[in-house]
Design an enzyme around this catalytic site. Structure first.
Site, PDB file in Angstrom:
ATOM      1  N   ASP A 137      37.257 -35.296  42.842  1.00  0.00           N
ATOM      2  CA  ASP A 137      36.011 -34.879  43.491  1.00  0.00           C
ATOM      3  C   ASP A 137      34.940 -35.936  43.250  1.00  0.00           C
ATOM      4  O   ASP A 137      35.212 -36.984  42.679  1.00  0.00           O
ATOM      5  CB  ASP A 137      35.576 -33.492  42.994  1.00  0.00           C
ATOM      6  CG  ASP A 137      35.224 -33.504  41.503  1.00  0.00           C
ATOM      7  OD1 ASP A 137      35.201 -34.598  40.901  1.00  0.00           O
ATOM      8  OD2 ASP A 137      34.979 -32.426  40.952  1.00  0.00           O
ATOM      9  N   ASP A 141      32.323 -36.069  41.257  1.00  0.00           N
ATOM     10  CA  ASP A 141      32.085 -36.426  39.853  1.00  0.00           C
ATOM     11  C   ASP A 141      33.220 -37.280  39.298  1.00  0.00           C
ATOM     12  O   ASP A 141      32.999 -38.246  38.589  1.00  0.00           O
ATOM     13  CB  ASP A 141      31.969 -35.156  38.993  1.00  0.00           C
ATOM     14  CG  ASP A 141      30.542 -34.641  38.980  1.00  0.00           C
ATOM     15  OD1 ASP A 141      29.656 -35.385  39.479  1.00  0.00           O
ATOM     16  OD2 ASP A 141      30.326 -33.526  38.484  1.00  0.00           O
ATOM     17  N   ASP A 181      39.234 -36.145  38.011  1.00  0.00           N
ATOM     18  CA  ASP A 181      39.260 -35.117  39.049  1.00  0.00           C
ATOM     19  C   ASP A 181      39.134 -35.750  40.431  1.00  0.00           C
ATOM     20  O   ASP A 181      38.474 -36.768  40.589  1.00  0.00           O
ATOM     21  CB  ASP A 181      38.069 -34.155  38.873  1.00  0.00           C
ATOM     22  CG  ASP A 181      38.235 -33.279  37.641  1.00  0.00           C
ATOM     23  OD1 ASP A 181      39.370 -33.190  37.129  1.00  0.00           O
ATOM     24  OD2 ASP A 181      37.230 -32.702  37.198  1.00  0.00           O
ATOM     25  N   GLU A 221      39.490 -37.827  31.888  1.00  0.00           N
ATOM     26  CA  GLU A 221      38.131 -37.321  31.816  1.00  0.00           C
ATOM     27  C   GLU A 221      38.130 -35.939  31.154  1.00  0.00           C
ATOM     28  O   GLU A 221      38.807 -35.024  31.604  1.00  0.00           O
ATOM     29  CB  GLU A 221      37.596 -37.269  33.257  1.00  0.00           C
ATOM     30  CG  GLU A 221      36.553 -36.255  33.533  1.00  0.00           C
ATOM     31  CD  GLU A 221      36.392 -36.004  35.040  1.00  0.00           C
ATOM     32  OE1 GLU A 221      37.174 -36.533  35.861  1.00  0.00           O
ATOM     33  OE2 GLU A 221      35.478 -35.265  35.379  1.00  0.00           O
TER      34      GLU A 221
END
Ligand code: 0RA
Length: 646
Positions: free
Chosen positions: A514, A516, A512, A434
């Site tokens: 998290d 998102d 990541d 990403e």
């Protein structure tokens, strides 16, 4: 008891049985597929299948599966009970034959004991062989009978332990840790989705799941009861609950054609996806087969005939293909076949020729009636088919462009791809990363010999809501196709995937850790699931797991993936240790990313597997679809990262 005594007590036949059991323990994968998590759960399904056979024969209406505190499993049914009388040929109880002879299963009493069998149809004796301990309890003829086994060997001849006015069979087993190298911990959700599926496939049957490892707030055990009054019709409603139907009701039929029981249920929704699920003897047939071919043929001919005679095609100038009749279609086909022949790579493709005509006829009859009686719905369906055909012509143009590109620029790899040196796909890995910045770090950190990096820009297209020509138009998606080297689409099937030229056998999604990041990972997974299913089924898709923390003190440093690991490191390093919380891949330097997430020696890759096709479809349609409340509920229930951004 010594080996000699055992032989003395049980005679020559049971020595043969012993050899069968030895073979199961030596080659467990031949019998249950694998010795990982999947094989472990398969043990339960094998026993449950026997109870379901008893239910299909009309003698049993309730099955209870209990996960006991010690990770042993108890399966109880209220059927007739496994026969306990002396087996003439074997010289031991029928129960002992069923439990200790490989392949004895139902064979010794074929008329009253119909064998549908699990995926491998191997019988309870295999479960017995692979359990460190098994207790069989039979409620029959007014008595409670019992026999225990260790790794498939009976510890004593069958005995009575009490009286009862009930009938039924109860099996408690503890899988052998010597066999199951992936551990012996059962997963509640995996069991729940399979048992729910079985309840829909066998309407009127009650299947209970209890988990004694976990308590609810009120002190009761965690558990669920699965029961379906209407079978597949209800299953379709459950499965398509997150999509918007375009017709008033689920179309369904149940009947017997040429002695083959056929059940079909279907609905059309506003989506652009085709969702066909098929079962043979309660086994999901991923690879389809003759029953699916029959379904498709019945559907296409009936709808085509209706469309033509109604005059709706009079002004249509372009051709309408089989695919077009299935856009926005969700359907389940379930057949029961006496002697199924399974073919294909994963042995989940039905080969029996005679089934095709049976299903095709059943579907034609069902649909003809429905279209006749519901002219408004009929019109809606045909209109949708025409729009699908129109869109397909547009999509073909877009797709041709993707493929021409692949061929034209000499391999035509996307500019953003940092390829690896190795040429053998089996040794190659590609990381889908990403963002450009994390992509850069990954590029520095990787082993360029066998690891390639493809950075993706931000959020990729949500394919769940897009028509396929927009999907093929999307640049990020085209990059994935060309980087992987796979092509899509043939004349008959616009979404047929060709994996022969797959350039990397490991495709790793690296995002990541998290909210998102997991959203982006889900978007990529949705794309793979809808457009490259074979890649997932082939076991090529993985998710990287970057750490959440780095703990440091002086020259000592280590990484943590959970809060518990972090606390343990702080404790270990002692006073003065510092903690860095990684908010994203971008905060790691190349060396850290390599050490923790990319280096095969230290990293943990999570392989993506599809446990249950129907459940996977339902979850993707929920996560990526229009309805917000169910998505919110699912994420809250499953959120791992919920506390990170709080
Ligand atoms: C053989 C014959 C009969 C029943 C069964 C097996 C049977 C097996 C299992 C396994 C789990 N639950 C089961 N329930 C029944 C028929 C016996 C008769 O004729 O009464």
């Amino acid at each position: 008891m010594s080996e000699e005594q055992k032989k003395g007590a049980y005679g020559a036949d049971s020595i043969q049985a012993l050899e069968g059991m030895e073979h199961v323990r030596m080659r467990p994968s031949m019998y249950i597929g694998d010795v990982g998590v999947r094989g472990l759960h398969h043990l339960i399904y094998e026993v449950v299948d026997n109870s379901i056979d008893e239910a299909m024969a009309g003698y049993c209406d309730t099955i209870t599966v209990t996960i006991n505190k010690d990770e042993s499993i108890t399966i109880r049914d209220n059927g007739r009970g496994i026969p306990v009388d002396m087996h003439k040929k074997e010289g031991v109880s029928a129960l002992e034959v069923v439990m200790t002879k490989i392949g004895a299963g139902g064979k010794f009493d074929k008329d009253s004991y119909k064998v549908s069998g699990g995926l491998h149809g191997v019988g309870v004796s295999v479960v017995n062989a692979l359990s460190e301990r098994l207790v069989a309890t039979v409620y029959r003829q007014g008595k409670v009978w019992e026999q225990e086994y260790e790794r498939g060997v009976a510890l004593y001849p069958i005995k009575t332990i009490g009286e009862t006015d009930e009938t039924g069979t109860q099996v408690t087993f503890k899988p052998d840790p010597q066999i199951f190298t992936g551990g012996t911990i059962f997963i509640y959700d995996t069991l729940a989705s399979r048992l729910r599926e079985l309840a829909y496939l066998n309407k009127g049957l009650t299947i209970k799941l209890e988990d004694e490892r976990e308590y609810e707030k009120d002190g009761s055990y965690r558990g669920e009861t699965f029961y379906s009054e209407e079978g597949l019709k209800e299953y379709i409603r459950f499965l398509d609950g997150n999509r918007e139907p375009i017709i008033a009701e689920v179309i369904s039929m149940e009947g017997e054609k040429n002695d083959i029981p056929v059940e079909v249920a279907m609905v059309y929704n506003t989506s652009f996806n085709e969702n066909l699920f098929s079962y043979v003897n309660n086994i999901n047939t991923h690879e389809g087969g003759t029953h699916l071919t029959g379904f498709r043929r019945g559907l296409t001919t009936t709808l085509k005939k209706y469309a033509e005679t109604s005059g709706m095609l009079d002004k249509v100038k372009f051709d309408i293909a089989g695919d077009d009749f299935r856009e926005g279609l969700t359907a389940i086909v379930s057949v029961k076949v006496q002697e199924p022949q399974f073919e294909g790579q994963t042995k989940t493709k039905l080969g029996n020729r005679e089934v095709s005509a049976a299903v095709s006829q059943a579907v034609s009859e069902m649909l003809e009636n429905y279209l006749e009686e519901n002219p408004n719905d009929a019109k809606t369906i045909i209109e949708k088919v025409i729009i699908a055909a129109q869109a397909r012509h547009a999509a073909r143009k877009a797709r041709d462009m993707v493929q021409r590109k692949t061929v034209m620029s000499g391999g035509g790899l996307p500019g953003k791809l940092s390829d690896c040196a190795e040429q053998d796909p089996e040794k190659c890995e590609v990381f889908l990363v990403e963002g450009d910045s994390a992509g850069g770090t990954a590029k520095q950190g990787r082993d360029r010999h066998f690891q390639a990096i493809l950075p993706l820009r931000g959020k990729i297209l949500n394919v769940e809501k897009a028509m396929s020509h927009r999907v093929f138009d999307n640049e990020e998606i085209r990059n994935i196709f060309t980087a992987l080297g796979v092509t899509i689409g043939t004349e008959e099937d616009s979404k047929a995937l060709n994996l022969e030229k797959l350039r990397y056998h490991k495709v790793v999604i690296m995002c990541d850790a998290d909210v998102d990041g997991s959203h982006i990972a889900t978007l990529i997974l949705t794309f793979f699931y809808r457009y490259m299913r074979g890649l997932v089924e082939g076991g090529h898709v993985y998710i990287a797991t970057p750490p959440l923390y780095m703990v440091k003190r002086g020259s000592k440093k280590d990484y943590a993936w959970t809060d518990e690991e972090r606390d343990a490191l702080i404790e270990e390093f002692g006073k003065g240790s510092t903690v860095q919380r990684y908010k994203g891949l971008g905060e790691m330097n190349a060396e850290q990313l390599w050490d923790t997430t990319m280096n095969p020696e230290h990293r943990t890759l999570r392989q993506v597997v599809i446990d249950n096709d129907v459940e996977a479809d339902r979850i993707f349609s929920m996560l990526m679809g229009d309805e917000v409340p169910p998505r919110k509920e699912f994420i809250e229930r499953n959120a791992k990262y919920a506390n990170i951004d709080a």
